[in-house]
Design a protein around this motif. Structure first.
Motif, short mmCIF file in Angstrom:
data_model
loop_
_atom_site.label_atom_id
_atom_site.label_comp_id
_atom_site.label_asym_id
_atom_site.label_seq_id
_atom_site.Cartn_x
_atom_site.Cartn_y
_atom_site.Cartn_z
N LYS A 198 12.84 -42.30 -100.65
CA LYS A 198 14.16 -41.60 -100.70
C LYS A 198 14.26 -40.20 -100.06
CE LYS A 198 17.85 -41.61 -103.67
NZ LYS A 198 18.35 -41.95 -105.26
N PRO A 199 13.65 -39.11 -100.39
CA PRO A 199 13.61 -37.80 -99.69
C PRO A 199 13.77 -38.00 -98.25
CG PRO A 199 12.13 -37.97 -101.79
CD PRO A 199 12.28 -39.32 -101.18
N PHE A 200 13.17 -38.63 -97.60
CA PHE A 200 13.20 -38.64 -96.21
C PHE A 200 14.52 -38.98 -95.63
CE2 PHE A 200 8.58 -39.11 -96.89
CZ PHE A 200 8.15 -37.97 -95.67
N LYS A 201 15.33 -39.80 -96.58
CA LYS A 201 16.77 -40.04 -95.77
C LYS A 201 16.75 -40.71 -94.56
CE LYS A 201 18.89 -36.40 -98.50
NZ LYS A 201 19.27 -37.04 -99.52
N VAL A 202 16.11 -41.96 -94.38
CA VAL A 202 15.74 -42.38 -93.07
C VAL A 202 17.09 -43.13 -92.63
CG1 VAL A 202 13.24 -42.94 -93.54
CG2 VAL A 202 15.10 -44.70 -94.11
N ASP A 203 16.85 -42.98 -91.23
CA ASP A 203 18.16 -43.69 -90.39
C ASP A 203 17.85 -45.11 -90.37
OD1 ASP A 203 19.94 -41.05 -89.25
OD2 ASP A 203 17.57 -40.63 -89.00
N ILE A 204 16.58 -45.44 -90.09
CA ILE A 204 16.24 -47.04 -90.01
C ILE A 204 14.92 -46.99 -90.92
CG2 ILE A 204 15.62 -48.79 -88.91
CD1 ILE A 204 17.00 -47.78 -86.39
N ALA A 205 14.92 -48.10 -91.89
CA ALA A 205 13.85 -48.65 -92.35
C ALA A 205 13.33 -50.00 -91.73
CB ALA A 205 13.91 -48.60 -93.95
N PHE A 206 12.13 -50.07 -91.34
CA PHE A 206 11.69 -51.31 -90.71
C PHE A 206 10.98 -52.10 -91.92
CE2 PHE A 206 11.66 -48.47 -87.14
CZ PHE A 206 12.71 -49.30 -86.26
N LEU A 207 11.58 -52.98 -92.52
CA LEU A 207 10.98 -53.60 -93.95
C LEU A 207 10.65 -55.30 -93.70
CD1 LEU A 207 13.20 -52.16 -96.41
CD2 LEU A 207 11.33 -51.35 -95.78
N PRO A 208 9.45 -55.70 -94.00
CA PRO A 208 8.99 -57.07 -94.10
C PRO A 208 9.72 -57.81 -94.95
CG PRO A 208 7.25 -55.74 -95.12
CD PRO A 208 8.30 -54.93 -94.93
N ILE A 209 9.92 -59.17 -94.58
CA ILE A 209 10.67 -60.06 -95.59
C ILE A 209 9.88 -61.47 -95.82
CG2 ILE A 209 12.92 -59.03 -94.79
CD1 ILE A 209 13.26 -61.51 -93.17
N ASN A 210 8.80 -61.47 -95.37
CA ASN A 210 8.24 -62.78 -95.63
C ASN A 210 7.61 -63.00 -96.68
OD1 ASN A 210 6.18 -61.02 -94.50
ND2 ASN A 210 4.67 -62.48 -94.81
N GLY A 211 7.71 -62.15 -97.82
CA GLY A 211 7.14 -62.42 -99.19
C GLY A 211 5.46 -62.69 -99.39
N ASN A 212 5.43 -62.74 -100.56
CA ASN A 212 3.98 -63.04 -100.98
C ASN A 212 3.57 -64.24 -101.77
OD1 ASN A 212 1.47 -62.17 -101.93
ND2 ASN A 212 2.33 -61.17 -103.88
N LYS A 213 3.11 -65.32 -101.09
CA LYS A 213 2.87 -66.62 -101.57
C LYS A 213 1.34 -67.00 -101.50
CE LYS A 213 7.52 -68.09 -100.36
NZ LYS A 213 8.26 -69.00 -99.73
N PRO A 214 0.75 -66.90 -102.66
CA PRO A 214 -0.94 -67.09 -102.53
C PRO A 214 -1.35 -68.31 -101.74
CG PRO A 214 -0.01 -66.23 -104.65
CD PRO A 214 1.23 -66.77 -104.06
N GLU A 215 -0.58 -69.44 -101.92
CA GLU A 215 -0.95 -70.51 -101.23
C GLU A 215 -1.08 -70.27 -99.66
OE1 GLU A 215 3.77 -70.83 -101.72
OE2 GLU A 215 1.95 -70.13 -102.91
N ARG A 216 -0.40 -69.28 -98.94
CA ARG A 216 -0.63 -69.15 -97.49
C ARG A 216 -2.11 -68.48 -97.33
NH1 ARG A 216 5.12 -65.76 -96.75
NH2 ARG A 216 6.60 -67.41 -96.42
N LYS A 217 -2.88 -67.96 -98.27
CA LYS A 217 -3.99 -67.48 -98.49
C LYS A 217 -4.18 -66.35 -97.36
CE LYS A 217 -5.83 -72.40 -98.34
NZ LYS A 217 -6.58 -73.27 -97.86
N VAL A 218 -3.10 -65.57 -97.20
CA VAL A 218 -3.23 -64.31 -96.62
C VAL A 218 -2.33 -63.24 -97.56
CG1 VAL A 218 -2.96 -65.20 -94.28
CG2 VAL A 218 -0.82 -64.80 -95.54
N ALA A 219 -2.60 -61.99 -97.09
CA ALA A 219 -1.99 -60.94 -98.09
C ALA A 219 -0.34 -60.94 -98.05
CB ALA A 219 -2.40 -59.49 -97.86
N GLY A 220 0.33 -60.55 -98.92
CA GLY A 220 1.74 -60.95 -98.97
C GLY A 220 2.58 -59.30 -98.53
N ASN A 221 3.80 -59.64 -98.74
CA ASN A 221 4.74 -58.46 -98.24
C ASN A 221 5.96 -58.65 -99.10
OD1 ASN A 221 3.84 -56.87 -95.76
ND2 ASN A 221 4.13 -58.74 -94.63
N LEU A 222 6.75 -57.56 -98.92
CA LEU A 222 8.23 -57.60 -99.47
C LEU A 222 8.78 -59.01 -99.48
CD1 LEU A 222 9.52 -54.13 -98.35
CD2 LEU A 222 8.51 -54.74 -100.87
N SER A 223 9.63 -59.29 -100.31
CA SER A 223 10.35 -60.72 -100.04
C SER A 223 11.51 -60.30 -99.47
CB SER A 223 10.86 -61.34 -101.56
OG SER A 223 11.46 -60.55 -102.14
#
Length: 280
Positions: A198-223
């Motif tokens: 928050k202190p950086f007051k970013v103009d753009i945040a590039f954020l992942p949306i694919n989520g965290n689903k263990p059945e995918r057998k890969v490390a997850g991300n933000l939903s």
């Protein structure tokens, strides 16, 4: 499902080069997955590019096929204007030799920024000199004119450090002129994340949306919901989602993110593959 690029290859390169002498604002192109190109005052910063089919080939005969569902946006050998490139962690869609080696060949003065903890792995994968990459940890920054790049933690799925306490998974804040952008790398929401960003007051945040689903057998991300919510909480002026529409087994509908962004009042822009956004 098949996602075509908005623009690709020579058309994309022409779009990038047309604005190279522009002195107002900055421009961003989404190159697919977590790859974003920043253009500012004729200089170019490339976050975490994956521009090959190396993972599709690698996993083609396994129980975890990486079936591509979108077009390749650009042949990496066409990117002959790159000043800085990042790799936020060692997974191939963020550290791909088939993408990076052609870029290095076309950009002999390029600087590569990585988590310091990953130096030995990066050098082995890319067969580069030990001192070629520039390493960062959290609470550290480096200036590569006109960019100042800060290291921040990422949790994929946990905040992991090496034996001397250096992060293996990172996000990056890039500051240039009056602007700041945050590239998450791959991350879940972790304790203290909002307080760090928050202190950086970013103009753009590039954020992942694919989520965290263990059945995918890969490390997850933000939903998609978490991306919309954290974008609001860190007061980003704009959130651009990423890490979707590459592999069939590990994607998300960006419309779900759009709906949550409306619900939370989070400013957002969903880019098409190869599409540009300009910030003035």
């Amino acid at each position: 499902m098949w996602v075509e690029a908005y623009q690709k290859d020579e058309q994309l390169i022409n779009d990038i080069k047309t604005s190279i002498f522009q002195t107002e604002g900055f421009r961003v192109w989404w190159l697919g997955q977590s790859g974003f190109l920043i253009q500012y005052l004729g200089k170019h910063l490339l976050f975490d590019p994956y521009l090959s089919d190396s993972l599709t080939k690698k996993y083609s005969s396994t129980d975890k096929p990486h079936t591509r569902i979108s077009e390749l946006v650009v042949n990496p050998a066409l990117l002959d204007m790159i000043d800085v490139v990042t790799s936020s962690h060692n997974h191939t869609d963020h550290l791909d030799a088939e993408t990076l080696l052609p870029i290095f060949e076309k950009n002999p003065t390029i600087t590569m920024v990585i988590p310091e903890a990953n130096r030995a792995f990066v050098v082995e994968r890319l067969k580069c000199a030990l001192d070629f990459p520039v390493g960062l940890n959290d609470n550290e920054s480096i200036e590569i004119h006109p960019f100042k790049i800060y290291g921040v933690p990422a949790a994929h799925n946990v905040i992991e450090r090496d034996e001397v306490g250096q992060l293996k998974y990172m996000g990056f804040i890039a500051e240039f002129g009056p602007y700041k952008v945050y590239h998450s790398g791959d991350t879940l929401w972790y304790d203290g994340m909002v307080e760090i960003l928050k202190p950086f007051k970013v103009d753009i945040a590039f954020l992942p949306i694919n989520g965290n689903k263990p059945e995918r057998k890969v490390a997850g991300n933000l939903s998609f919901e978490e991306a919309a919510r954290i974008g609001k909480e860190i007061e980003a002026k704009l959130v651009i989602p990423h890490h979707y529409h590459l592999f069939e087994f590990n994607t998300e509908d960006p419309e779900n993110f759009v709906n949550k962004a409306h619900e939370y009042g989070t400013p957002y822009k969903v880019l098409r593959l190869g599409e540009k956004i300009e910030v003035i």
